[in-house]
Motif scaffolding. Structure first.
Motif, mmCIF file in Angstrom:
data_model
loop_
_atom_site.group_PDB
_atom_site.id
_atom_site.type_symbol
_atom_site.label_atom_id
_atom_site.label_comp_id
_atom_site.label_asym_id
_atom_site.label_seq_id
_atom_site.Cartn_x
_atom_site.Cartn_y
_atom_site.Cartn_z
ATOM 1 N N GLU A 1 0.845 -1.199 0.000
ATOM 2 C CA GLU A 1 0.000 0.000 0.000
ATOM 3 C C GLU A 1 0.878 1.245 0.000
ATOM 4 N N SER A 2 0.399 2.289 -0.638
ATOM 5 C CA SER A 2 1.057 3.593 -0.512
ATOM 6 C C SER A 2 -0.059 4.627 -0.487
ATOM 7 N N PRO A 3 0.250 5.854 -0.028
ATOM 8 C CA PRO A 3 -0.807 6.875 0.003
ATOM 9 C C PRO A 3 -1.420 7.115 -1.382
ATOM 10 N N GLN A 4 -0.652 6.805 -2.442
ATOM 11 C CA GLN A 4 -1.151 7.018 -3.813
ATOM 12 C C GLN A 4 -1.804 5.778 -4.413
ATOM 13 N N GLY A 5 -1.883 4.696 -3.638
ATOM 14 C CA GLY A 5 -2.482 3.478 -4.180
ATOM 15 C C GLY A 5 -1.516 2.314 -4.106
ATOM 16 N N LEU A 6 -1.893 1.182 -4.710
ATOM 17 C CA LEU A 6 -1.049 -0.006 -4.619
ATOM 18 C C LEU A 6 0.219 0.166 -5.450
ATOM 19 N N PRO B 1 -8.165 -6.579 -14.193
ATOM 20 C CA PRO B 1 -9.265 -6.935 -13.276
ATOM 21 C C PRO B 1 -9.302 -8.409 -12.893
ATOM 22 N N SER B 2 -8.456 -9.248 -13.479
ATOM 23 C CA SER B 2 -8.535 -10.695 -13.221
ATOM 24 C C SER B 2 -8.100 -11.142 -11.829
ATOM 25 N N PRO B 3 -6.916 -10.753 -11.365
ATOM 26 C CA PRO B 3 -6.425 -11.353 -10.117
ATOM 27 C C PRO B 3 -7.094 -10.766 -8.871
ATOM 28 N N ASN B 4 -7.154 -11.598 -7.826
ATOM 29 C CA ASN B 4 -7.546 -11.076 -6.516
ATOM 30 C C ASN B 4 -6.371 -10.317 -5.929
ATOM 31 N N ARG B 5 -6.668 -9.258 -5.229
ATOM 32 C CA ARG B 5 -5.637 -8.536 -4.464
ATOM 33 C C ARG B 5 -6.132 -8.483 -3.025
ATOM 34 N N LEU B 6 -5.419 -9.195 -2.152
ATOM 35 C CA LEU B 6 -5.899 -9.409 -0.782
ATOM 36 C C LEU B 6 -4.880 -8.925 0.230
ATOM 37 N N GLY B 7 -5.375 -8.530 1.401
ATOM 38 C CA GLY B 7 -4.484 -8.076 2.455
ATOM 39 C C GLY B 7 -3.576 -9.209 2.938
ATOM 40 N N PHE B 8 -2.339 -8.851 3.257
ATOM 41 C CA PHE B 8 -1.375 -9.812 3.783
ATOM 42 C C PHE B 8 -1.851 -10.361 5.118
ATOM 43 N N TYR C 1 -2.578 -11.668 -5.545
ATOM 44 C CA TYR C 1 -1.442 -10.919 -4.995
ATOM 45 C C TYR C 1 -1.814 -10.538 -3.566
ATOM 46 N N PHE C 2 -0.809 -10.561 -2.682
ATOM 47 C CA PHE C 2 -1.050 -10.143 -1.299
ATOM 48 C C PHE C 2 -0.403 -8.784 -1.053
ATOM 49 N N VAL C 3 -1.155 -7.925 -0.379
ATOM 50 C CA VAL C 3 -0.767 -6.527 -0.194
ATOM 51 C C VAL C 3 -0.299 -6.306 1.244
ATOM 52 N N LEU D 1 -5.252 -23.800 0.570
ATOM 53 C CA LEU D 1 -6.313 -23.097 -0.148
ATOM 54 C C LEU D 1 -5.990 -23.035 -1.637
ATOM 55 N N ALA D 2 -7.014 -23.234 -2.460
ATOM 56 C CA ALA D 2 -6.847 -23.045 -3.901
ATOM 57 C C ALA D 2 -6.522 -21.577 -4.163
ATOM 58 N N ILE D 3 -5.800 -21.328 -5.259
ATOM 59 C CA ILE D 3 -5.288 -19.981 -5.514
ATOM 60 C C ILE D 3 -6.374 -18.910 -5.530
ATOM 61 N N GLU D 4 -7.510 -19.235 -6.114
ATOM 62 C CA GLU D 4 -8.519 -18.186 -6.338
ATOM 63 C C GLU D 4 -9.467 -17.998 -5.152
ATOM 64 N N THR D 5 -9.224 -18.742 -4.075
ATOM 65 C CA THR D 5 -10.096 -18.648 -2.897
ATOM 66 C C THR D 5 -10.121 -17.235 -2.309
ATOM 67 N N VAL D 6 -11.318 -16.767 -1.961
ATOM 68 C CA VAL D 6 -11.438 -15.546 -1.163
ATOM 69 C C VAL D 6 -12.243 -15.921 0.082
ATOM 70 N N LEU D 7 -11.668 -15.660 1.243
ATOM 71 C CA LEU D 7 -12.313 -16.019 2.509
ATOM 72 C C LEU D 7 -13.090 -14.822 3.057
ATOM 73 N N PRO D 8 -14.120 -15.087 3.854
ATOM 74 C CA PRO D 8 -14.878 -13.977 4.463
ATOM 75 C C PRO D 8 -13.971 -13.084 5.323
ATOM 76 N N THR D 9 -12.883 -13.654 5.837
ATOM 77 C CA THR D 9 -11.971 -12.895 6.691
ATOM 78 C C THR D 9 -10.928 -12.097 5.906
ATOM 79 N N ASP D 10 -10.870 -12.286 4.582
ATOM 80 C CA ASP D 10 -9.875 -11.561 3.793
ATOM 81 C C ASP D 10 -10.203 -10.076 3.701
ATOM 82 N N ARG D 11 -9.150 -9.284 3.743
ATOM 83 C CA ARG D 11 -9.313 -7.868 3.392
ATOM 84 C C ARG D 11 -9.161 -7.783 1.868
ATOM 85 N N VAL D 12 -10.229 -7.435 1.192
ATOM 86 C CA VAL D 12 -10.241 -7.496 -0.270
ATOM 87 C C VAL D 12 -9.960 -6.120 -0.868
ATOM 88 N N PHE D 13 -8.839 -5.997 -1.571
ATOM 89 C CA PHE D 13 -8.547 -4.781 -2.335
ATOM 90 C C PHE D 13 -9.208 -4.873 -3.705
#
Ligand code: PHE
Ligand code: FE
Length: 287
Positions: free
Chosen positions: A180-185, A206-213, A232-234, A262-274
């Motif tokens: 993260e940066s003040p100007q964006g990812l 728009p394809s990949p998930n970008r999720l919080g580390f 990608y993890f942020v 976890l499979a690569i494309e998994t998004v969990l309810p606990t993920d921080r989703v960018f």
């Protein structure tokens, strides 16, 4: 096992720790030209995309003098900034050799450079990936500490049968990390900053998930080595990354015992989703 305790003996001509002479004087004009082409392509793309520590490191090392850098010239500056050094190796080295170098603040870099007809794809990391991609970040004191700690953690992970999980941490931070940066990812992973196409894909597609580390979550996640990443993890900052990893991994590995991969494309309810990715790119490739 060799006298040095490494599992695999080095190839002929390499030292016991697998290092070789860079042989800088032997690079041809064509090889220097390949470096220059790649260098110019990437530096044109990276402002506004690469994280500040990467861009600062690139400047500090003065890698834009033209031609393949001579390690003998980079090392005094790198040493002065963070105590790191680059050493030449023939190509990929065994895990235990790799960890031992990192734990001693030595980054093993491939000596060879890709051919002019392989600018966008090659199977083994070459000097452009290793030096342009990895070395600028090693000028940052926090990242420098992270990489050394990673090397130290390797031996323990090996003993505990957790190398696969530790490799995922390397993959999703050192190779393919976003910040993260003040100007964006921004990108800081070497696999991204050294790739023209992934420098764009990682931030814009728009394809990949970008999720919080999240350390345990990330260590559960499979990765692909054959194409653009599907996730990608942020990290919030390099300090946050270092803080999360300096903790004792005993409890982390215990948590992994109790959790499934976890499979690569998994998004969990606990993920921080960018970005909730469409996965359109990976699906189109899969046919
Ligand atoms: N703290 C980890 C351990 O106890 C080692 C480590 C540090 C691993 C930094 C990766 C990155 O095993
Ligand atoms: Fe790499």
């Amino acid at each position: 096992m060799s006298a040095d305790g490494f599992t695999t003996a080095p190839p002929p001509g390499a030292a016991a720790d697998w290092t070789i002479d860079q042989g800088w004087n032997a690079y041809t004009a064509e090889e220097h030209a390949v470096w220059n082409t790649l260098y110019e392509r990437q530096t044109a793309l990276l402002p506004g995309r690469a994280a500040d520590p990467f861009l600062k490191g690139l400047d500090a090392l003065d890698l834009h003098r033209g031609g393949i850098p001579d390690f003998a010239r980079i090392n005094p500056e790198l040493q002065r900034l963070t105590g790191w050094q680059v050493v030449a190796v023939p190509g990929l080295v065994p895990e235990d050799v790799f960890f031992e170098h990192l734990a001693n603040r030595r980054f093993p870099a491939g000596q060879f450079i890709r051919r002019a007809d392989q600018l966008d794809y090659l199977q083994e990391p070459d000097i452009f990936h290793d030096v342009f991609g990895h070395v600028p970040m090693l000028t940052d004191p926090t990242f420098a500490d992270y990489m050394q700690a990673y090397g130290q953690g390797g031996r323990r992970a090996a003993e505990l049968g957790r190398l696969e999980n530790l490799a995922r941490l390397y993959w999703y931070t050192v190779e393919f990390g976003l910040m993260e940066s003040p100007q964006g990812l921004r990108i800081y992973g070497a696999g991204i900053v050294s790739s023209r196409t992934e420098s764009m894909f990682a931030l814009d597609d728009p394809s990949p998930n970008r999720l919080g580390f999240d350390l345990v979550r990330l260590m559960r996640t499979h990765y692909r080595i054959d194409d653009f990443q599907q996730v990608y993890f942020v990290i919030p900052s390099l300090q946050a990354l270092l803080d999360a990893t300096l903790q004792d991994f005993g409890p982390v590995y215990a948590a992994l015992d109790a959790a499934e991969d976890l499979a690569i494309e998994t998004v969990l309810p606990t993920d921080r989703v960018f970005t909730l990715g469409t996965q359109a790119y990976a699906r189109a490739k899969a046919g």
